[in-house]
Design a protein around this motif. Structure first.
Motif, PDB file in Angstrom:
ATOM      1  N   ASP A  90       0.834  -1.197   0.000  1.00 37.28           N
ATOM      2  CA  ASP A  90       0.000   0.000   0.000  1.00 37.28           C
ATOM      3  C   ASP A  90       0.872   1.251   0.000  1.00 37.28           C
ATOM      4  O   ASP A  90       1.266   1.750   1.052  1.00 37.28           O
ATOM      5  CB  ASP A  90      -0.918  -0.030   1.230  1.00 37.28           C
ATOM      6  N   ILE A  91       1.166   1.771  -1.185  1.00 36.95           N
ATOM      7  CA  ILE A  91       1.995   2.971  -1.303  1.00 36.95           C
ATOM      8  C   ILE A  91       1.282   4.174  -0.696  1.00 36.95           C
ATOM      9  O   ILE A  91       1.883   4.989   0.011  1.00 36.95           O
ATOM     10  CB  ILE A  91       2.334   3.235  -2.783  1.00 36.95           C
ATOM     11  N   GLU A  92      -0.012   4.273  -0.930  1.00 37.68           N
ATOM     12  CA  GLU A  92      -0.779   5.417  -0.433  1.00 37.68           C
ATOM     13  C   GLU A  92      -0.777   5.472   1.089  1.00 37.68           C
ATOM     14  O   GLU A  92      -0.756   6.550   1.685  1.00 37.68           O
ATOM     15  CB  GLU A  92      -2.215   5.339  -0.960  1.00 37.68           C
ATOM     16  N   PHE A  93      -0.790   4.311   1.740  1.00 34.62           N
ATOM     17  CA  PHE A  93      -0.792   4.282   3.200  1.00 34.62           C
ATOM     18  C   PHE A  93       0.522   4.829   3.754  1.00 34.62           C
ATOM     19  O   PHE A  93       0.532   5.541   4.765  1.00 34.62           O
ATOM     20  CB  PHE A  93      -1.010   2.856   3.694  1.00 34.62           C
ATOM     21  N   SER A  94       1.631   4.504   3.104  1.00 39.02           N
ATOM     22  CA  SER A  94       2.917   5.034   3.543  1.00 39.02           C
ATOM     23  C   SER A  94       2.956   6.553   3.395  1.00 39.02           C
ATOM     24  O   SER A  94       3.470   7.264   4.268  1.00 39.02           O
ATOM     25  CB  SER A  94       4.048   4.400   2.732  1.00 39.02           C
ATOM     26  N   ILE A  95       2.399   7.055   2.290  1.00 44.02           N
ATOM     27  CA  ILE A  95       2.330   8.507   2.104  1.00 44.02           C
ATOM     28  C   ILE A  95       1.412   9.131   3.156  1.00 44.02           C
ATOM     29  O   ILE A  95       1.681  10.222   3.675  1.00 44.02           O
ATOM     30  CB  ILE A  95       1.840   8.829   0.684  1.00 44.02           C
ATOM     31  N   GLN A  96       0.328   8.417   3.500  1.00 42.91           N
ATOM     32  CA  GLN A  96      -0.619   8.927   4.486  1.00 42.91           C
ATOM     33  C   GLN A  96       0.052   9.184   5.837  1.00 42.91           C
ATOM     34  O   GLN A  96      -0.287  10.141   6.540  1.00 42.91           O
ATOM     35  CB  GLN A  96      -1.770   7.936   4.660  1.00 42.91           C
ATOM     36  N   LYS A  97       1.021   8.356   6.209  1.00 39.56           N
ATOM     37  CA  LYS A  97       1.731   8.572   7.472  1.00 39.56           C
ATOM     38  C   LYS A  97       2.422   9.935   7.466  1.00 39.56           C
ATOM     39  O   LYS A  97       2.356  10.690   8.445  1.00 39.56           O
ATOM     40  CB  LYS A  97       2.771   7.471   7.694  1.00 39.56           C
ATOM     41  N   LEU A  98       3.093  10.253   6.357  1.00 38.54           N
ATOM     42  CA  LEU A  98       3.767  11.537   6.259  1.00 38.54           C
ATOM     43  C   LEU A  98       2.772  12.685   6.248  1.00 38.54           C
ATOM     44  O   LEU A  98       3.019  13.744   6.843  1.00 38.54           O
ATOM     45  CB  LEU A  98       4.636  11.578   5.001  1.00 38.54           C
ATOM     46  N   VAL A  99       1.637  12.493   5.584  1.00 36.13           N
ATOM     47  CA  VAL A  99       0.602  13.535   5.548  1.00 36.13           C
ATOM     48  C   VAL A  99       0.082  13.809   6.955  1.00 36.13           C
ATOM     49  O   VAL A  99      -0.091  14.966   7.359  1.00 36.13           O
ATOM     50  CB  VAL A  99      -0.548  13.112   4.613  1.00 36.13           C
ATOM     51  N   GLU A 100      -0.159  12.765   7.733  1.00 31.41           N
ATOM     52  CA  GLU A 100      -0.684  12.947   9.084  1.00 31.41           C
ATOM     53  C   GLU A 100       0.326  13.659   9.981  1.00 31.41           C
ATOM     54  O   GLU A 100      -0.058  14.492  10.818  1.00 31.41           O
ATOM     55  CB  GLU A 100      -1.074  11.599   9.683  1.00 31.41           C
ATOM     56  N   ILE A 101       1.616  13.333   9.833  1.00 33.68           N
ATOM     57  CA  ILE A 101       2.632  14.046  10.610  1.00 33.68           C
ATOM     58  C   ILE A 101       2.649  15.519  10.227  1.00 33.68           C
ATOM     59  O   ILE A 101       2.738  16.407  11.091  1.00 33.68           O
ATOM     60  CB  ILE A 101       4.022  13.412  10.379  1.00 33.68           C
ATOM     61  N   ALA A 102       2.540  15.802   8.923  1.00 35.88           N
ATOM     62  CA  ALA A 102       2.548  17.191   8.451  1.00 35.88           C
ATOM     63  C   ALA A 102       1.330  17.957   8.958  1.00 35.88           C
ATOM     64  O   ALA A 102       1.450  19.092   9.434  1.00 35.88           O
ATOM     65  CB  ALA A 102       2.596  17.220   6.922  1.00 35.88           C
ATOM     66  N   VAL A 103       0.155  17.349   8.858  1.00 35.67           N
ATOM     67  CA  VAL A 103      -1.081  18.028   9.295  1.00 35.67           C
ATOM     68  C   VAL A 103      -1.050  18.282  10.797  1.00 35.67           C
ATOM     69  O   VAL A 103      -1.445  19.359  11.271  1.00 35.67           O
ATOM     70  CB  VAL A 103      -2.305  17.185   8.904  1.00 35.67           C
ATOM     71  N   LYS A 104      -0.552  17.299  11.564  1.00 37.01           N
ATOM     72  CA  LYS A 104      -0.472  17.506  13.013  1.00 37.01           C
ATOM     73  C   LYS A 104       0.552  18.583  13.342  1.00 37.01           C
ATOM     74  O   LYS A 104       0.378  19.343  14.302  1.00 37.01           O
ATOM     75  CB  LYS A 104      -0.114  16.189  13.697  1.00 37.01           C
ATOM     76  N   ALA A 105       1.630  18.675  12.553  1.00 38.51           N
ATOM     77  CA  ALA A 105       2.662  19.680  12.816  1.00 38.51           C
ATOM     78  C   ALA A 105       2.151  21.101  12.609  1.00 38.51           C
ATOM     79  O   ALA A 105       2.609  22.029  13.284  1.00 38.51           O
ATOM     80  CB  ALA A 105       3.876  19.422  11.923  1.00 38.51           C
ATOM     81  N   ILE A 106       1.212  21.307  11.678  1.00 35.91           N
ATOM     82  CA  ILE A 106       0.705  22.666  11.427  1.00 35.91           C
ATOM     83  C   ILE A 106      -0.565  22.962  12.209  1.00 35.91           C
ATOM     84  O   ILE A 106      -1.170  24.023  12.029  1.00 35.91           O
ATOM     85  CB  ILE A 106       0.445  22.880   9.912  1.00 35.91           C
ATOM     86  N   SER A 107      -0.951  22.045  13.096  1.00 36.64           N
ATOM     87  CA  SER A 107      -2.122  22.300  13.939  1.00 36.64           C
ATOM     88  C   SER A 107      -1.785  23.364  14.974  1.00 36.64           C
ATOM     89  O   SER A 107      -0.621  23.510  15.365  1.00 36.64           O
ATOM     90  CB  SER A 107      -2.570  21.013  14.624  1.00 36.64           C
ATOM     91  N   PRO A 108      -2.771  24.137  15.442  1.00 33.86           N
ATOM     92  CA  PRO A 108      -2.489  25.203  16.418  1.00 33.86           C
ATOM     93  C   PRO A 108      -1.847  24.695  17.701  1.00 33.86           C
ATOM     94  O   PRO A 108      -1.082  25.413  18.339  1.00 33.86           O
ATOM     95  CB  PRO A 108      -3.882  25.785  16.691  1.00 33.86           C
ATOM     96  N   GLY A 109      -2.133  23.443  18.085  1.00 32.98           N
ATOM     97  CA  GLY A 109      -1.580  22.913  19.324  1.00 32.98           C
ATOM     98  C   GLY A 109      -0.086  22.659  19.259  1.00 32.98           C
ATOM     99  O   GLY A 109       0.601  22.690  20.283  1.00 32.98           O
ATOM    100  N   ILE A 110       0.446  22.390  18.064  1.00 36.70           N
ATOM    101  CA  ILE A 110       1.878  22.092  17.903  1.00 36.70           C
ATOM    102  C   ILE A 110       2.591  23.228  17.175  1.00 36.70           C
ATOM    103  O   ILE A 110       3.644  23.682  17.586  1.00 36.70           O
ATOM    104  CB  ILE A 110       2.063  20.758  17.162  1.00 36.70           C
ATOM    105  N   ASN A 111       2.024  23.687  16.060  1.00 36.27           N
ATOM    106  CA  ASN A 111       2.536  24.853  15.330  1.00 36.27           C
ATOM    107  C   ASN A 111       4.018  24.690  14.984  1.00 36.27           C
ATOM    108  O   ASN A 111       4.872  25.478  15.389  1.00 36.27           O
ATOM    109  CB  ASN A 111       2.313  26.126  16.156  1.00 36.27           C
TER     110      ASN A 111
END
Length: 443
Positions: free
Chosen positions: A289-310
């Protein structure tokens, strides 16, 4: 269920478990204790005079030594398990729950716990076998000290490994590396015959028969497909299969999985046998599942730009790695839709994920949550440029169309002058890489 499917399921379960390797090491320790005990009882009396005294120990010292070493090994094991819990908590709260698989399947972690098991059982069993009637000098305490030194070395290794693994940049790099391996296996080292196109007349002729359907026998995520074995099964039953799912899809029990056609009415096939070539589990995995591996990076990126982490720099790092993955994928991507048997007869039709689908899955969430951060959006445009500049025209077209989708989320009119200057430079560079022309005047 066929042997290969059993093997793949066992591989997934053992890969993500903490108990398998420690159990193996524990069993090996039984053999090691038996050999050392035999050497002490049978071999040592014959050669004791030729062995330096430093390698031999009397019974009283051995007892004290074993007791101290058992306590030390248990202490290191406790600290290691505490460290594991800290890492797992960090992964869940700061990165993504999906990234836990990367730490769970780490062989370093599993081997360290295995060495602890070996050292504990080796020392404990030697203490139990140390009876009062053993008055001669013993060599087993020396080997126990050696084992304890090895355990200490692995303890230091584990602390170093955990410290590296908890750093987000190293985690991102590991995901990038493993995804590259999946891409290579999917499009370069495949073991089946395939083709992007097939003779439409031949295909329509095969589909003249009345279609039948195979339904899912269980619910879960499609983790792995044994394409070659599935094609061979269709050949044995003289069938043409058409799949209604992608790798990583969630299937519901009872939903249609395959449509199939046969040219011979008297052939009876076991429809459930076909699904033995699919691995269905409770969660997505990175086996195919190539998309699932990319999804891990997407989730880290989205959490990093959340107001709680910024933490936009971590998000930019993830975006750079996603761009690198997609650039490699664009170079190796093959629009595989038709799969043939060894006689070059069409046996399986399975609609692939298109490259534009990977683009969308990689950046649409970043577009939603990062559109107000110009550094994040500029990083996406820069990643798209790097994808386009190293790939051929079909990929360039997909990248350009997708860049217009990303651009529609950006408030160009509300940008400061310098922000617009750098943004416009990126868009000009991207347009040139995609062989496109873009109006550079500010609205």
């Amino acid at each position: 269920m066929n042997t290969t499917t059993h093997s793949k399921r066992a591989q997934v379960n053992l890969r993500d478990s903490f108990w398998f390797l420690p159990t193996i090491y524990g069993l090996v320790s039984l053999v090691a204790v038996a050999l050392v005990t035999w050497a002490d009882n049978a071999l040592l009396p014959l050669i004791s005079k030729t062995i330096p005294n430093i390698f031999l120990t009397n019974q009283d010292i051995a007892k004290s030594l074993y007791s101290a070493l058992i306590t030390a090994i248990l202490t290191m094991t406790t600290i290691s398990f505490s460290t594991i819990m800290v890492v797992l908590t960090t992964y869940t709260t700061q990165f993504s729950p999906r990234t836990l698989q990367n730490f769970m399947k780490s062989r370093v972690t599993q081997h360290v716990l295995g060495v602890y098991s070996f050292g504990f059982f080796f020392t404990l069993l030697n203490l139990i076998l140390l009876t009062e009637d053993k008055k001669q000098a013993l060599a087993s305490p020396f080997f126990t000290v050696v084992v304890s030194i090895v355990v200490l070395a692995f303890f230091i290794l584990f602390i170093h490994h955990s410290a590296r693994f908890v750093q987000v940049n190293n985690l991102i790099g590991e995901i990038r590396k493993s995804t590259s391996t999946i891409i290579d296996k999917t499009f370069t080292k495949k073991s089946h015959l395939d083709a992007g196109n097939w003779d439409e007349a031949e295909m329509e002729h095969m589909k003249k028969a009345k279609p039948s359907y195979m339904f899912a026998t269980k619910s879960g995520y499609i983790q792995h497909i044994q394409v070659k074995e599935l094609v061979n099964w269709a050949k044995r039953n003289n069938l043409l299969l058409e799949a209604h799912f992608y790798i990583g899809d969630y299937v519901q029990k009872g939903m249609p999985m395959f449509t199939y056609w046969t040219q011979e009415d008297d052939i009876e096939c076991d429809e459930n046998e076909c699904q033995e070539f699919l691995l269905i589990g409770n969660e997505r995995t990175d086996l195919q599942d190539i998309e699932f591996s990319i999804q891990k990076l997407v989730e880290i990126a989205v959490k990093a730009i959340s107001p709680g982490i910024n933490d936009p720099h971590t998000a930019v790092n993830c975006i750079n790695r996603i761009g690198s993955i997609l650039a490699e994928l664009g170079d190796k991507y093959d629009d595989i839709r038709y799969y043939a048997d060894d006689d070059e007869h069409l046996r399986l039709i399975m609609e692939p994920n298109h490259f534009r689908d990977y683009l969308y899955a990689s950046f649409y969430q970043i577009r939603i949550y990062g559109k107000h951060d110009i550094s994040v959006m500029n990083a996406v445009l820069d990643a798209l440029y790097r994808i386009a500049v190293v790939n051929k025209e079909p990929v360039k077209r997909d990248v350009w169309h997708f860049s217009e989708y990303m651009r529609s989320a950006i408030d160009e009119e509300g940008m400061a002058e310098l922000d617009y200057k750098y943004y416009n430079q990126l868009m000009d560079k991207l347009a040139a890489a995609c062989n496109q022309y873009m109006e550079s005047e500010r609205p």
